[in-house]
Design a protein around this motif. Structure first.
Motif, PDB file in Angstrom:
ATOM      1  N   SER A   2       0.699  -1.454   0.058  1.00  0.00           N
ATOM      2  CA  SER A   2       0.117  -0.077  -0.012  1.00  0.00           C
ATOM      3  C   SER A   2       0.662   1.242   0.062  1.00  0.00           C
ATOM      4  N   MET A   3       1.995   1.101   0.070  1.00  0.00           N
ATOM      5  CA  MET A   3       3.267   2.156   0.005  1.00  0.00           C
ATOM      6  C   MET A   3       2.994   3.022  -1.544  1.00  0.00           C
ATOM      7  N   ARG A   4       3.220   4.372  -1.430  1.00  0.00           N
ATOM      8  CA  ARG A   4       3.138   4.944  -2.738  1.00  0.00           C
ATOM      9  C   ARG A   4       4.421   4.520  -3.399  1.00  0.00           C
ATOM     10  N   ALA A   5       4.120   4.526  -4.649  1.00  0.00           N
ATOM     11  CA  ALA A   5       5.280   3.910  -5.976  1.00  0.00           C
ATOM     12  C   ALA A   5       5.879   5.169  -6.243  1.00  0.00           C
ATOM     13  N   SER A   6       7.204   5.138  -6.444  1.00  0.00           N
ATOM     14  CA  SER A   6       8.061   6.383  -6.977  1.00  0.00           C
ATOM     15  C   SER A   6       8.199   6.262  -8.471  1.00  0.00           C
ATOM     16  N   ASP A   7       8.526   7.237  -8.971  1.00  0.00           N
ATOM     17  CA  ASP A   7       8.783   7.335 -10.389  1.00  0.00           C
ATOM     18  C   ASP A   7       9.904   6.363 -10.880  1.00  0.00           C
ATOM     19  N   GLN A   8      10.880   6.029  -9.948  1.00  0.00           N
ATOM     20  CA  GLN A   8      11.783   5.036 -10.236  1.00  0.00           C
ATOM     21  C   GLN A   8      11.372   3.659 -10.043  1.00  0.00           C
ATOM     22  N   ASP A   9      10.051   3.519  -9.378  1.00  0.00           N
ATOM     23  CA  ASP A   9       9.649   2.062  -9.136  1.00  0.00           C
ATOM     24  C   ASP A   9       8.909   2.085 -10.602  1.00  0.00           C
ATOM     25  N   ARG A  10       8.277   2.903 -11.028  1.00  0.00           N
ATOM     26  CA  ARG A  10       7.413   2.721 -12.225  1.00  0.00           C
ATOM     27  C   ARG A  10       8.375   2.581 -13.564  1.00  0.00           C
ATOM     28  N   ALA A  11       9.584   3.332 -13.284  1.00  0.00           N
ATOM     29  CA  ALA A  11      10.539   3.281 -14.424  1.00  0.00           C
ATOM     30  C   ALA A  11      10.988   1.799 -14.422  1.00  0.00           C
ATOM     31  N   THR A  12      11.210   1.151 -13.272  1.00  0.00           N
ATOM     32  CA  THR A  12      11.636  -0.181 -13.279  1.00  0.00           C
ATOM     33  C   THR A  12      10.715  -1.275 -13.985  1.00  0.00           C
ATOM     34  N   VAL A  13       9.423  -1.049 -13.784  1.00  0.00           N
ATOM     35  CA  VAL A  13       8.224  -1.958 -14.432  1.00  0.00           C
ATOM     36  C   VAL A  13       8.427  -1.651 -15.821  1.00  0.00           C
ATOM     37  N   GLU A  14       8.397  -0.407 -16.275  1.00  0.00           N
ATOM     38  CA  GLU A  14       8.254  -0.204 -17.578  1.00  0.00           C
ATOM     39  C   GLU A  14       9.632  -0.516 -18.389  1.00  0.00           C
TER      40      GLU A  14
END
Length: 183
Positions: A20-32
């Protein structure tokens, strides 16, 4: 890839306490990045890539990112806890090739990003009819891409040597390069 992939997040999104923790831009970039690699490998078609990328963009929490890559990245490693100490030569080679793919991806994305940003700046500030200076940026970053692609075997061998050295250290043995890797 799975162990490196999950450790790239600010917190492990598979862990219930962080879902439930907010995702960071880096987290999203890792998935992308994982999605782009899956597309490049032919595991996703363009429509699936676009759909999943949109899901990533809309994601607010770490837990929302896990299902996007659940069928692309194993959630647990088959060699959990093994490290490199018990890795076979084939596994080390595969890890080295994986690292090379990551290097190549970074070079291509660096080229695309730098070229796009400078071209937009050029277009907005001076526009057509003026000297296209972003070509120098494209040339410089393009040389890095060409170097990375043309030196694939050397780069893979270098990564293999680094991993073999790390394996020897984990085993508490002195590292000596084997003949094949040092050629």
């Amino acid at each position: 890839m799975d162990k490196e992939f999950w450790s790239s997040f600010s917190h492990d999104p598979r862990d219930e306490q962080f879902r439930s923790m907010r995702a960071s831009d880096q987290d999203r970039a890792t998935v992308e990045q994982a999605l782009t690699e899956a597309y490049a490998d032919g595991r996703l078609d363009r429509e699936e890539l676009d759909e999943r990328t949109e899901q990533v963009t809309r994601s607010r929490t770490l837990g929302e990112l896990v299902p996007v890559v659940a069928d692309l990245v194993p959630s647990t490693s088959a060699s959990t806890g093994r490290g490199l100490a018990y890795a076979t030569s084939g596994e080390i080679h595969e890890k080295a090739v994986e690292k090379y793919r990551s290097d190549r991806r970074e070079a291509v994305f660096g080229f695309l990003f730098a070229t796009l940003v400078t071209t937009v700046i050029w277009f907005l500030t001076t526009g057509p009819g003026h000297f296209p200076w972003p070509a120098f940026v494209a040339l410089g970053t393009g040389i890095n891409v060409a170097k990375t692609v043309s030196r694939k075997q050397d780069i893979v061998r270098s990564h293999e040597r680094r991993l073999e050295k790390k394996r020897a250290k984990e085993l508490g043995q002195p590292w000596t390069p084997n003949d094949k890797a040092s050629e």
